[in-house]
Write an enzyme that holds these catalytic residues in place. Sequence first.
Site, PDB file in Angstrom:
ATOM      1  N   CYS A 284       0.839  -1.194   0.000  1.00 45.56           N
ATOM      2  CA  CYS A 284       0.000   0.000   0.000  1.00 45.56           C
ATOM      3  C   CYS A 284       0.877   1.247   0.000  1.00 45.56           C
ATOM      4  O   CYS A 284       0.616   2.195   0.728  1.00 45.56           O
ATOM      5  CB  CYS A 284      -0.979  -0.008   1.159  1.00 45.56           C
ATOM      6  SG  CYS A 284      -0.273  -0.530   2.712  1.00 45.56           S
ATOM      7  N   GLY A 285       1.912   1.211  -0.799  1.00 49.15           N
ATOM      8  CA  GLY A 285       2.730   2.396  -0.986  1.00 49.15           C
ATOM      9  C   GLY A 285       3.438   2.811   0.284  1.00 49.15           C
ATOM     10  O   GLY A 285       3.909   1.977   1.044  1.00 49.15           O
TER      11      GLY A 285
END
Lengths: 296, 134
Positions: free
Chosen positions: A91-92
């Site tokens: 998720c980055g």
Amino acid sequence: MASLKDLRNRRASVQNTRKITSAMKMVAGAKLKRAQEAAEAARPYAERMGRMLGSLARSMKGQAGAPALLAGTGKDQTQLIVVITSDRGLCGAFNSSITRRVRQLARRLRDEGKTVRFLCVGKKGRDNLRRDYSSAIVETVSEVGRKQLRFGEADAIAGKIAALFAKGEFDVATVVYNKFKSAMSQIPTDLQLIPFAPGEEPKEAAAGEGARAAYEYEPDEKEILAELLPRNLSIQIFAALLESNASEHGARMTAMDNATRNAGEMIRKLTLTYNRTRQAMITKELIEIISGAEAL
Amino acid sequence: MASDKVEFELVSPERLLLSDLVDMVVVPGSEGDFGVLPRHAPLISTLRPGVIRVFEGREVKERIFVAGGFAEVTPERCTVLAEEALPVGDIDASAVDQELKDLGEDLADAKTDEEKAAIAKRIKVRQAMRAAAG
């Protein structure tokens, strides 16, 4: 130079990756919508709770015998940091932006000679902090809100914090979480939980509903506060969890969107190389046949 | 128009359950039920497990069970922050009976005083719920 077969295999593998990332993007998008709705639905309660508690806290200000959750222990020697992250990656920068902020905070507090402890919500935060601060992690809670975030889960975490506080394990508690701004941007935020810091007096109070201080309390102020404060703790945590949850899905959606786009670009390049190589081989074969025929 | 109605709001941690203009609400305060009419004196009270009754004219329009929480009353408005809220009609009496039975067993198994107190509190809530279901 890579053979045709190698190129084909690589392209197929990138195509599979793109399928996965684009599916994850869809899922995150759907979850984001739900998480956002949940976060918005919970806002009225937190707002009204804050308003009620604010007016109570102000009327109690300066009085002796205020509960410890409001007044604090009078020290700020031991600091508890509640770190809210996700259980899963991909998720980055969602988790790393939180741990970075936590590290900064912890370093600053340590430089001031204070003791820092952590309570991790979410596996990723624990995994990251364990490297440097393994002995300072008091507890880890994971698998929160796996399906849908319930208030009971926040209540359980708040109960743990309150129990630690009652045992005198820390003096000040701060929660660090990602505040949801949009799917593209999440803001790492920290918020002091204990002692409770009442917000500024709302402006409309002076003009609108005038007699704000003239509340009657039933039973008395102290008893209401004693019930309201632990409740408020749960609410603050619940709100933070909801924000974090929405942020996580937002961050994942954005990250997966980027990944899908990058995979697409890679597939385009690989296809181009593949076709060129194929054509070069055909040309080579033709030349071989023609020159063979000419030699006869 | 608005002055002879009370703005009643019922909120749970998860969402806003009800927001309506009503004639009167009766709230189960921890020191006794109290009715809220327009221009009620400002009041903050804790709640005991019980039933909130919403009045439209002289009729009870809605009956909602709350497990506890807080009420804030101002001359214009009555806000209830409920811990758990359920319309009385939706209470499943047999499920509550089952839960009561389970909790009774839990109470027997509980070791520490803290555990016992927590379970006793839950039993009280369920008992009130059962009584509300009738």
